[in-house]
Design a protein around this motif. Structure first.
Motif, PDB file in Angstrom:
ATOM      1  N   HIS A  74      -9.281  -6.575  -6.080  1.00 27.68           N
ATOM      2  CA  HIS A  74      -9.481  -6.456  -4.633  1.00 27.68           C
ATOM      3  C   HIS A  74      -8.182  -6.021  -3.972  1.00 27.68           C
ATOM      4  O   HIS A  74      -7.721  -4.916  -4.205  1.00 27.68           O
ATOM      5  N   ASP A  75      -7.581  -6.882  -3.191  1.00 26.14           N
ATOM      6  CA  ASP A  75      -6.384  -6.484  -2.458  1.00 26.14           C
ATOM      7  C   ASP A  75      -5.096  -6.707  -3.237  1.00 26.14           C
ATOM      8  O   ASP A  75      -4.022  -6.315  -2.823  1.00 26.14           O
ATOM      9  N   GLN A  76      -5.202  -7.336  -4.372  1.00 31.35           N
ATOM     10  CA  GLN A  76      -4.011  -7.759  -5.099  1.00 31.35           C
ATOM     11  C   GLN A  76      -3.738  -6.844  -6.299  1.00 31.35           C
ATOM     12  O   GLN A  76      -4.640  -6.535  -7.074  1.00 31.35           O
ATOM     13  N   LYS A  80       1.478   9.212  11.895  1.00 31.77           N
ATOM     14  CA  LYS A  80       0.409   8.204  11.953  1.00 31.77           C
ATOM     15  C   LYS A  80      -0.321   8.256  13.304  1.00 31.77           C
ATOM     16  O   LYS A  80      -1.174   7.419  13.569  1.00 31.77           O
ATOM     17  N   ASN A  93      -3.107   4.366  10.243  1.00 32.97           N
ATOM     18  CA  ASN A  93      -2.733   5.252  11.340  1.00 32.97           C
ATOM     19  C   ASN A  93      -2.833   4.499  12.665  1.00 32.97           C
ATOM     20  O   ASN A  93      -3.591   3.537  12.775  1.00 32.97           O
ATOM     21  N   PHE A  94      -2.065   4.987  13.664  1.00 30.32           N
ATOM     22  CA  PHE A  94      -2.153   4.357  14.982  1.00 30.32           C
ATOM     23  C   PHE A  94      -3.541   4.629  15.545  1.00 30.32           C
ATOM     24  O   PHE A  94      -3.888   5.760  15.866  1.00 30.32           O
ATOM     25  N   PRO A 101       6.350   5.166  10.225  1.00 30.79           N
ATOM     26  CA  PRO A 101       5.915   6.435  10.816  1.00 30.79           C
ATOM     27  C   PRO A 101       7.062   7.422  10.950  1.00 30.79           C
ATOM     28  O   PRO A 101       8.185   7.047  11.305  1.00 30.79           O
ATOM     29  N   GLU A 103       0.014   1.422  -3.270  1.00 27.65           N
ATOM     30  CA  GLU A 103       0.548   0.165  -2.776  1.00 27.65           C
ATOM     31  C   GLU A 103       1.755   0.405  -1.870  1.00 27.65           C
ATOM     32  O   GLU A 103       1.911  -0.250  -0.847  1.00 27.65           O
ATOM     33  N   ARG A 118       4.217  -7.821  -6.544  1.00 29.56           N
ATOM     34  CA  ARG A 118       4.507  -6.986  -5.374  1.00 29.56           C
ATOM     35  C   ARG A 118       5.225  -5.733  -5.868  1.00 29.56           C
ATOM     36  O   ARG A 118       6.063  -5.807  -6.772  1.00 29.56           O
ATOM     37  N   ARG A 137      -5.739  -4.386   9.387  1.00 27.72           N
ATOM     38  CA  ARG A 137      -4.297  -4.160   9.366  1.00 27.72           C
ATOM     39  C   ARG A 137      -3.809  -4.076  10.802  1.00 27.72           C
ATOM     40  O   ARG A 137      -4.540  -3.650  11.692  1.00 27.72           O
ATOM     41  N   LEU A 152       3.679  -7.374   5.488  1.00 26.85           N
ATOM     42  CA  LEU A 152       4.140  -6.135   4.862  1.00 26.85           C
ATOM     43  C   LEU A 152       5.391  -5.697   5.617  1.00 26.85           C
ATOM     44  O   LEU A 152       5.976  -6.500   6.338  1.00 26.85           O
ATOM     45  N   PHE A 153       5.769  -4.457   5.472  1.00 26.59           N
ATOM     46  CA  PHE A 153       6.951  -3.979   6.181  1.00 26.59           C
ATOM     47  C   PHE A 153       6.514  -3.276   7.451  1.00 26.59           C
ATOM     48  O   PHE A 153       5.821  -2.271   7.416  1.00 26.59           O
ATOM     49  N   SER A 154       6.916  -3.837   8.591  1.00 24.36           N
ATOM     50  CA  SER A 154       6.552  -3.342   9.933  1.00 24.36           C
ATOM     51  C   SER A 154       5.066  -3.487  10.219  1.00 24.36           C
ATOM     52  O   SER A 154       4.585  -3.022  11.242  1.00 24.36           O
ATOM     53  N   GLU A 174     -10.393 -11.831  -2.704  1.00 26.91           N
ATOM     54  CA  GLU A 174      -9.760 -11.565  -1.413  1.00 26.91           C
ATOM     55  C   GLU A 174     -10.079 -10.156  -0.936  1.00 26.91           C
ATOM     56  O   GLU A 174     -10.144  -9.206  -1.735  1.00 26.91           O
ATOM     57  N   GLU A 191       2.228   3.030  -0.072  1.00 26.94           N
ATOM     58  CA  GLU A 191       1.659   3.567   1.158  1.00 26.94           C
ATOM     59  C   GLU A 191       1.125   2.428   2.049  1.00 26.94           C
ATOM     60  O   GLU A 191       1.271   2.446   3.265  1.00 26.94           O
ATOM     61  N   ARG A 192       0.530   1.425   1.423  1.00 29.88           N
ATOM     62  CA  ARG A 192      -0.035   0.310   2.188  1.00 29.88           C
ATOM     63  C   ARG A 192       1.030  -0.611   2.741  1.00 29.88           C
ATOM     64  O   ARG A 192       0.939  -1.103   3.846  1.00 29.88           O
ATOM     65  N   CYS A 193       2.034  -0.880   1.920  1.00 27.19           N
ATOM     66  CA  CYS A 193       3.011  -1.914   2.290  1.00 27.19           C
ATOM     67  C   CYS A 193       4.102  -1.405   3.235  1.00 27.19           C
ATOM     68  O   CYS A 193       4.626  -2.153   4.037  1.00 27.19           O
ATOM     69  N   TYR A 194       4.431  -0.140   3.112  1.00 25.10           N
ATOM     70  CA  TYR A 194       5.532   0.388   3.909  1.00 25.10           C
ATOM     71  C   TYR A 194       4.950   1.190   5.064  1.00 25.10           C
ATOM     72  O   TYR A 194       4.477   2.304   4.895  1.00 25.10           O
ATOM     73  N   PHE A 195       4.995   0.589   6.226  1.00 21.95           N
ATOM     74  CA  PHE A 195       4.533   1.288   7.415  1.00 21.95           C
ATOM     75  C   PHE A 195       5.760   1.873   8.093  1.00 21.95           C
ATOM     76  O   PHE A 195       6.552   1.159   8.694  1.00 21.95           O
ATOM     77  N   GLN A 234       4.894 -12.106  -7.840  1.00 15.99           N
ATOM     78  CA  GLN A 234       4.614 -12.461  -6.447  1.00 15.99           C
ATOM     79  C   GLN A 234       5.078 -13.870  -6.091  1.00 15.99           C
ATOM     80  O   GLN A 234       5.664 -14.078  -5.040  1.00 15.99           O
ATOM     81  N   LEU A 281       7.781  -2.894  -4.782  1.00 17.81           N
ATOM     82  CA  LEU A 281       8.789  -2.714  -3.723  1.00 17.81           C
ATOM     83  C   LEU A 281       9.678  -1.514  -4.022  1.00 17.81           C
ATOM     84  O   LEU A 281      10.026  -1.260  -5.181  1.00 17.81           O
TER      85      LEU A 281
END
Lengths: 160, 744
Positions: free
Chosen positions: A15-17, A108, B46-47, A85, A77, A32, B103, B84-86, B98, A79-83, A51, A34
C-alpha cells in the motif's frame, strides 16, 4: 554497504509503505527512501533507512546503477516525499513591511506565498539558483533564472 | 459499527456550490456534512484543491471535481500523519492495510492536524472535536498568506491606520501637538510675506520712486523672518520632544510586552529580528517624526497656500508654473519604484556583511585552525562588492533624479520669465514687475519641496512599516498572567500530576504523546532518555512556558492554569545546563529574583552552594562584576552561582536541567554536594545524561519517543532489563573506554 556490492536487495510496496528485502531473505523491513544531497547532487545519491530503527540499510551512490522495479519505486517515492516546486514564472514580487510577497507559477501549479527574513529564507545555492523558504516552511526552487521570460527576470532583478 | 456521529451545529461545513452539486448527485444531503477540510495539493502532488468531508458516517475525498475515495468510518481502524518534506499525508488503516487519504503542503498543517485529531477521537466514539473552525490562514482580500493565523493582512491594512495609532499614542501630549500645528501655520504664513513685500517694494517704491513706505516694508520683511525663525525653532524643538517622548513610551511598552509574550512567539523569530524591532524600527520612526513629519506638514500647507497665492497673482502664469508638477510627481514615483528594491537589497547586503564579520570574529579560532582566513575574506568581499554595487546604483539614481528635477524646475522658471517678460514689454497688461518678482520668489518655494517629496514619502513608508511591525508585537496576545478564577496566595507544596498530556512545538509533530505520571511533594524524580525524547519539554510545561495541546497538568490538586503565573514561577527554581549569568555583581546575580535579600543571606546561599570560597578570592568579592564584559568565570563557578541563586530563592519545586553536564567530574562532585543540600524536602525534577547523578533519585521516569516507557528506582530498572538498563550499560562501556584511553 552500498548497492555496488554483491548483496542485492528488492523493494516493493505494501500500500503506502515501501518495503525492503535482501534477496534470499524473508524478512521485510519498512523503510524510508531519502536523498542524501538533494541540492548539490540532485537525485543521484540515495539512502535507504530502516523506518523505525533509523539505521541505514543501503547507501546508493548512484541511482543510475539501479534499474528495474527498484529504481521505479525509488523514483516514485522520492517524487512523493520531496515536495519541492520549481518556479517557472514570476507574476509578481512585492515587499511589504520587510516581507516578500511572491505570486509565481511552478511546475506544480500557481502559488502565492509569503517569505519573511530573506537573509535566512533566501538561500543561494549557486549564482543561478536560490532556494526560497516560505512562511509555512515550503521550499521552492528558483533556478535557471536566465531561461525565464523577460518580465520574470525584471521582477527578480529588483529583488535579488 | 455505527459510532453514531451526528451533524454538529458549528462544524466547519462550508463547501463551494460545485461540491454541493457533486454531493447531491451522489445522493448525499448537504445537512449531513459534519466536517470539511480542504487541502492545497492533489493526490499527484500538484497545487490544487482536494476536499475531505466527513458526511453521514463516511469519509469522502473530492479531487478534480470527482469523488475519488469513499470510506465508511466504521471501516477505518486507525489514522496517522506521515510527515514528508514540505508536505504530509493522512494515512488511514483499513482491513487491507494503510491507505493514503489525502496529501497537503505545510501551509495546511494546522487544519489537517485538527482534522487528524478529530478523526482519531471519532474512531474512539468521542466527537468533542467536531465543530472547531480554523482561523483564516490567508487574506480574503489579496489571497496571500497571513503572517499569523487570524491576524490582519499587512498588505491590506491601510497606512492611515498606523498614523491614527501614532496620533492616539500622542494623546497624552495633545497640547504640544496643537502647538506644533499652530506654529506650522504661523511659519507658513511668515514664509509667504517676503515675496509679497518684494512685489510691494518694486511696484510701490522703486517704480514710482517713492520711498515713504520703504522703512515699513523692510521692517515687516525682517519681522516676518524673525517670526518664521521662531516658529520653525518651536516646531523643531517641540517635535523633537514629542517624538522622543513617543518613542521612549513605545520602547518601554514594547520591552514590557515582550517580557510577557508566550514562548511560542520567540520560537518563530530570531532574537536579532526582535532586537531590530525595538531599537532600529523605533529609531527610524523617531527620526521621521522629528524631521520628516514637520517637513511634510510645513511643505504640505505651503503647497496649498502658495498655489492659491499664485492663482491670485496671475492665473496664466500660475497654470504655466503648475505644468512641471505632474512630471515631477511622476518622476518621483518612477525613480522610487526603481530605488526602493535597491534599498532593500542594500539593507540585506549590509546585514550579510555584518553577519559574516560577526561570525568571523566570534569564530576566529575555528577559522585559524582550519586555515580558512582567505575563504572568509572572499565571502566577505563578495557581499561587500554587492553592497557597493547597490549603493552606487542608489546614489547614481538619486543624483540623476535630483539634477534632472532641478533642471525641470529651472525650465519652469525660465518659461515663466519668458511669458511674463513678453507681457510686461507689451502694452495694456495688468501684470507688474513686482508681480513677476513675487511670482518667481513663490515659485522656488513651490518647486523645491516637490523634489524631496519622494524622499520624504519613502522615509514615511519605511517609518510606518517599522511602526506596523512594532504594533504587530504590541498586538500579539501575551501570556495569561491572571484570571478571575486564580487561586489567591497559594502555598505551593509541589504535588504534580500529568494526565494524558500531548504537546507539539510545531503543528503535526508531537513531542509528548500521552504522558501520565505523578510526583509527590518532596520526591526527587529523574527524567531519563535519549536526546529529543521530550524531557526538557516536560519541564517547559510545568513552568507553563507552553500550554499542552491536550490533557491536564495538576499542581497540588488544582489545574496548573489556576495559579497566577507569577506565583507559579516564583515557586519554581531552575538550574540549567547553560547557567544564565547577567552583567552585574556576583551578589546581584545570586539575589536575582530576591533583590531584597541581605548580604548575609546571599553569603549563606553561596556557602551552601560551595561557591563562597571562590567568590571571596576575587578582588572585589561579592561585588565583582561578572557576565558579558565582566570577569570570566569557569563553567563550574557559573553553575554554583546559579545553584546559590536557587538556594536563596527557596522554591517549592526545583528543576535541575542537566545541571552538571558541562563540567568535569571533580567540579561535578563539588556541585553535587551543593545540589544535595538544595533538594532536601523539596519536589525535585532532574534531567541528566550522566545516569550516575540520578542514582539517588526516589524514582526514575524513562522517556522514549514522547512517552514514559519505564518507571522505578535505579536498582529496579536495572533488573528490568529495559531501555534504562541498556542506557546504563552503554554509558558504563563508554566510561570504561574513556578510562582506558586516559590511562594510555
Amino acid at each position: 554497504m552500498n548497492a555496488n556490492e554483491t548483496r542485492t536487495f528488492h523493494l516493493s510496496r505494501r500500500h503506502d509503505q515501501v518495503v525492503f528485502q535482501y534477496d534470499k531473505e524473508d524478512v521485510e523491513i519498512p523503510v524510508r527512501i531519502l536523498l542524501v544531497a538533494p541540492l548539490s547532487d540532485g537525485k543521484r545519491i540515495v539512502s535507504i533507512l530502516h523506518q523505525e530503527k533509523k539505521e541505514e540499510l543501503i547507501l546508493i551512490k548512484s541511482l543510475e546503477t539501479i534499474d528495474g522495479t527498484n529504481k521505479k519505486i525509488i523514483e516514485e517515492e522520492i517524487e512523493r516525499c520531496y515536495f519541492f516546486p520549481k518556479i517557472t514564472k514570476i507574476n509578481d514580487v512585492s515587499i511589504h513591511l520587510g516581507d516578500y510577497y511572491w505570486d509565481v507559477v511552478t511546475d506544480k501549479g500557481g502559488k502565492k506565498f509569503l517569505l519573511s527574513s530573506p537573509s535566512v529564507n533566501m538561500r543561494w545555492v549557486s549564482t543561478q539558483r536560490i532556494i526560497l523558504c516560505d512562511s509555512d516552511g515550503i521550499k521552492y526552487d528558483l533556478c535557471d533564472m536566465e531561461d525565464m521570460d523577460q518580465a520574470s527576470r525584471d521582477l527578480l532583478q529588483r529583488i535579488i | 459499527m455505527d459510532i453514531g456521529i451526528r451533524a454538529g451545529q458549528d462544524a466547519p461545513k462550508k463547501v463551494p456550490a460545485k461540491i454541493e452539486r457533486l454531493l447531491e448527485k451522489a445522493s448525499f444531503a448537504i445537512d449531513d456534512i459534519e466536517y470539511v477540510v480542504c487541502s492545497d495539493l492533489s493526490m499527484q502532488g500538484n497545487f490544487n484543491e482536494t476536499w475531505v468531508l466527513l458526511i453521514a458516517n463516511n469519509l469522502l475525498v473530492i479531487d478534480t471535481g470527482k469523488i475519488v475515495e469513499r470510506f465508511a468510518v466504521s471501516d477505518i481502524k486507525g489514522v496517522r500523519i506521515k510527515e514528508l518534506f514540505s508536505s504530509a499525508s493522512i494515512l488511514v488503516e483499513l482491513n487491507a492495510g494503510e491507505h493514503c487519504l489525502v496529501r497537503y503542503s505545510k501551509a495546511r498543517t494546522a487544519e489537517f492536524v485538527r482534522f487528524y485529531r478529530m478523526l482519531k477521537l471519532c474512531l474512539q466514539g468521542d466527537r468533542t472535536l467536531i465543530g472547531q473552525e480554523s482561523k483564516a490562514s490567508s487574506c480574503k482580500k489579496c489571497g496571500y498568506p497571513l503572517t499569523e493565523e487570524g491576524a490582519a493582512c499587512p498588505r491590506c491594512v491601510p497606512s492611515w491606520s498606523v498614523l491614527k495609532r501614532l496620533i492616539q499614542l500622542m494623546s497624552p501630549y495633545k497640547s504640544r501637538l496643537y502647538l506644533v500645528i499652530a506654529c506650522t501655520f504661523v511659519a507658513v504664513g511668515a514664509q509667504m510675506i517676503p515675496p509679497y513685500i518684494t512685489k510691494k517694494i518694486v511696484d510701490d517704491v522703486i517704480l514710482v520712486k517713492d520711498a515713504s513706505a520703504l522703512t515699513g516694508l523692510i521692517t515687516i520683511m525682517l519681522l516676518s523672518g524673525v517670526v518664521y525663525l521662531a516658529a520653525r525653532w518651536l516646531i523643531g524643538a517641540v517635535s523633537a520632544w514629542l517624538s522622543a517622548r513617543l518613542i521612549t513610551d513605545l520602547r518601554s511598552r514594547l520591552h514590557l510586552h515582550l517580557q510577557k509574550l508566550e514562548m511560542t512567539y520567540f520560537n518563530k523569530r530570531s532574537s536579532g529580528d526582535i532586537v531590530a524591532r525595538v531599537m532600529q524600527d523605533t529609531t527610524e520612526l523617531q527620526q521621521f517624526l522629528i524631521e520628516g513629519l514637520p517637513f511634510m506638514l510645513v511643505n504640505g500647507i505651503s503647497f496649498i497656500v502658495i498655489s492659491a497665492i499664485l492663482l491670485s497673482l496671475d492665473t496664466e502664469l500660475a497654470i504655466i508654473a503648475f505644468m512641471p508638477v505632474p512630471f515631477l510627481i511622476l518622476g518621483v514615483h518612477w525613480i522610487w519604484n526603481r530605488l526602493r528594491p535597491l534599498l532593500y537589497k542594500r539593507g540585506r547586503y549590509r546585514g550579510e556583511i555584518t553577519s559574516i564579520l560577526s561570525e568571523s570574529i566570534r569564530g576566529v579560532r575555528a577559522v585559524k585552525a582550519a586555515g580558512f582566513e582567505q575563504d572568509r575574506a572572499n565571502r566577505f568581499d563578495e557581499y561587500n562588492e554587492k553592497f557597493f554595487d547597490s549603493l552606487r546604483r542608489i546614489m547614481t539614481g538619486f543624483v540623476g533624479f535630483s539634477e534632472g528635477s532641478y533642471w525641470l524646475m529651472t525650465v519652469g522658471v525660465a518659461v515663466i520669465w519668458l511669458f511674463a517678460s513678453m507681457r510686461l514689454t507689451g502694452a495694456g497688461d495688468s501684470l507688474t514687475l513686482g508681480d513677476l518678482l513675487a511670482f518667481v520668489g513663490y515659485i522656488w518655494l513651490f518647486y523645491a519641496p516637490l523634489q524631496w517629496f519622494g524622499v520624504i514619502m519613502n522615509w514615511m513608508n519605511n517609518a510606518f512599516a517599522g511602526a506596523e511591525r512594532i504594533f504587530a508585537i504590541l498586538d500579539t496576545r501575551p501570556e495569561e498572567y491572571e484570571r478571575k478564577d486564580n487561586i489567591q496566595h497559594p502555598d505551593i507544596q509541589g504535588d504534580i500530576v500529568f494526565k494524558d498530556v500531548h504537546f507539539s512545538y510545531e503543528k503535526g509533530k508531537e513531542v509528548l504523546k500521552g504522558i501520565d505520571f505523578n510526583i509527590k511533594y518532596g520526591e526527587m524524580i529523574g527524567l531519563v532518555g535519549k536526546s529529543g525524547m521530550g524531557k526538557s519539554t516536560l519541564i517547559n510545561l510545568i513552568c507553563r512556558f507552553y500550554q499542552p495541546d491536550s490533557g491536564q497538568i495538576m499542581l497540588d490538586g488544582q489545574p496548573l492554569d489556576h495559579y497566577k503565573l507569577q506565583d507559579l514561577r516564583h515557586s519554581i527554581g531552575i538550574v540549567m545546563q547553560d547557567p544564565f549569568i547577567f552583567y552585574g555583581s556576583i551578589r546581584e546575580n545570586i539575589a536575582y529574583g530576591r533583590p531584597d535579600a541581605s548580604i548575609e543571606k546571599v553569603i549563606e546561599a553561596a556557602q551552601a552552594a560551595n561557591a563562597h570560597e571562590f567568590i571571596v578570592e576575587k578582588e572585589f568579592g561579592y561585588d565583582t562584576i561578572i557576565g558579558e564584559n565582566g570577569v570570566e568565570l569557569s563553567g563550574g563557578e557559573r553553575q554554583r552561582i546559579t545553584i546559590a541563586r536557587a538556594i536563596l530563592q527557596d522554591p517549592a519545586i526545583l528543576i535541575l536541567d542537566e545541571a552538571t553536564s558541562l563540567v568535569d567530574s571533580e567540579t561535578e562532585q563539588e556541585i553535587q554536594s551543593a545540589i544535595n543540600i538544595l533538594v532536601k524536602n523539596r519536589t525535585t525534577i532532574a534531567i541528566a545524561h550522566r545516569l550516575g547523578t540520578l542514582r539517588n533519585a526516589d524514582r526514575l521516569l524513562v522517556i522514549d519517543d514522547g512517552k514514559i516507557v519505564e518507571q522505578g528506582t535505579h536498582d529496579h530498572l536495572l533488573t528490568s532489563d529495559g531501555l534504562y538498563a541498556r542506557l546504563v550499560k552503554i554509558q558504563s562501556e563508554l566510561n570504561e573506554l574513556n578510562a582506558k584511553a586516559h590511562i594510555a
